[in-house]
Design an enzyme around this catalytic site. Structure first.
Site, PDB file in Angstrom:
ATOM      1  N   ARG A  67      47.157  45.973  32.521  1.00  0.00           N
ATOM      2  CA  ARG A  67      47.841  45.039  31.632  1.00  0.00           C
ATOM      3  C   ARG A  67      47.052  44.870  30.349  1.00  0.00           C
ATOM      4  O   ARG A  67      45.892  44.450  30.373  1.00  0.00           O
ATOM      5  CB  ARG A  67      48.018  43.681  32.328  1.00  0.00           C
ATOM      6  CG  ARG A  67      48.842  42.706  31.528  1.00  0.00           C
ATOM      7  CD  ARG A  67      49.278  41.512  32.346  1.00  0.00           C
ATOM      8  NE  ARG A  67      48.172  40.645  32.746  1.00  0.00           N
ATOM      9  CZ  ARG A  67      48.345  39.460  33.306  1.00  0.00           C
ATOM     10  NH1 ARG A  67      49.554  39.015  33.555  1.00  0.00           N
ATOM     11  NH2 ARG A  67      47.296  38.732  33.645  1.00  0.00           N
ATOM     12  N   THR A  76      48.999  42.029  24.622  1.00  0.00           N
ATOM     13  CA  THR A  76      50.460  42.014  24.705  1.00  0.00           C
ATOM     14  C   THR A  76      50.978  41.691  26.102  1.00  0.00           C
ATOM     15  O   THR A  76      52.168  41.381  26.265  1.00  0.00           O
ATOM     16  CB  THR A  76      51.024  43.382  24.296  1.00  0.00           C
ATOM     17  OG1 THR A  76      50.617  44.368  25.263  1.00  0.00           O
ATOM     18  CG2 THR A  76      50.517  43.792  22.920  1.00  0.00           C
ATOM     19  N   ASP A  93      42.897  36.397  39.919  1.00  0.00           N
ATOM     20  CA  ASP A  93      43.156  37.833  39.771  1.00  0.00           C
ATOM     21  C   ASP A  93      42.908  38.516  41.107  1.00  0.00           C
ATOM     22  O   ASP A  93      41.776  38.584  41.585  1.00  0.00           O
ATOM     23  CB  ASP A  93      42.238  38.426  38.695  1.00  0.00           C
ATOM     24  CG  ASP A  93      42.575  39.877  38.384  1.00  0.00           C
ATOM     25  OD1 ASP A  93      42.388  40.732  39.273  1.00  0.00           O
ATOM     26  OD2 ASP A  93      43.020  40.155  37.260  1.00  0.00           O
ATOM     27  N   ASP A 104      40.301  41.452  41.060  1.00  0.00           N
ATOM     28  CA  ASP A 104      38.916  40.994  40.923  1.00  0.00           C
ATOM     29  C   ASP A 104      38.423  40.352  42.204  1.00  0.00           C
ATOM     30  O   ASP A 104      37.290  40.572  42.642  1.00  0.00           O
ATOM     31  CB  ASP A 104      38.804  39.992  39.772  1.00  0.00           C
ATOM     32  CG  ASP A 104      38.808  40.674  38.412  1.00  0.00           C
ATOM     33  OD1 ASP A 104      38.571  41.894  38.364  1.00  0.00           O
ATOM     34  OD2 ASP A 104      39.046  39.986  37.404  1.00  0.00           O
TER      35      ASP A 104
END
Length: 211
Positions: A106, A110, A202, A205
């Site tokens: 990602r 944006t 996340d 992560d």
């Protein structure tokens, strides 16, 4: 084409394990193990309607006709990195499944999905494809992954995630109305950084111990 339903998996074991994973103090090892376990439970749900055929077998006592899964083996398609966390649990249930790999990241500015790797079985059009990603947040990665799979001919795709945001569901259903969703929870919303709230952070992560 009509929009497919969202299948909320509310099994007590799934909900219990998800609550353990949300805990910010859960260790990397614990998070990874729980994701693997939930992957197995979600696989059970998403394959509930696989077609069966009757075949002739011999038990130790007598001959009989018995049901077996019909057609080509499944293809499991994790979106890298975090989707890999579902693989071991699902392969424990369907060890003969093929595995596609979809590399997307990602863009931090944006929030759009950027492809960096894609490999899938050549005959993917003949197989049920289970697309895997723990989070359906903006929907950008999931939509990009479906587009890649369809470009190779995939026709029967099912998307499995751990958490979904309403915004991600809406985007996914608008762009991929023929792909049903299985998820363990639908959370409140996305924050300004595109993270699910309350979410679990996340997933990649937390699974790999990175930041």
């Amino acid at each position: 084409m009509t929009k497919q339903s969202v299948n909320l998996v509310n099994h007590p074991l799934v909900q219990h394990k998800l609550s353990l994973m949300r805990d910010k103090d859960r260790s990397t090892k614990g998070f990874r193990e729980l994701l693997n376990e939930i992957g197995m439970l979600l696989c059970y749900e998403v394959t509930r309607d696989l077609p069966l055929e009757m075949v002739d077998i011999e038990t130790p006592v007598a001959a009989m006709k018995a049901p077996k899964i019909a057609g080509k083996k499944l293809t499991l398609a994790p979106i890298l990195r975090a989707g890999v966390g579902f693989l071991d649990g699902m392969l424990a249930l369907v060890p003969s499944a093929r595995v596609a790999h979809i590399g997307l990241y990602r863009d931090p500015e944006t929030l759009q999905a950027v492809e960096y790797f894609f490999k899938a079985p050549q005959d993917v059009l003949e197989r049920i494809v289970i697309l895997l990603d723990p989070m359906l947040a903006t929907g950008n990665s999931a939509c990009a992954a479906v587009s890649l799979l369809k470009s190779r001919g995939a026709r029967d795709i099912r998307f499995v995630c751990l958490l979904a945001a309403p915004e991600g569901i809406a985007r996914f259903q608008d762009e991929c109305p023929d792909v049903p969703i299985w998820t363990a929870a639908i959370d409140e919303r996305l924050n300004d950084h595109g993270y699910i709230v309350p979410g679990l952070g996340d997933a990649g992560d937390r699974m790999f111990g990175t930041r």
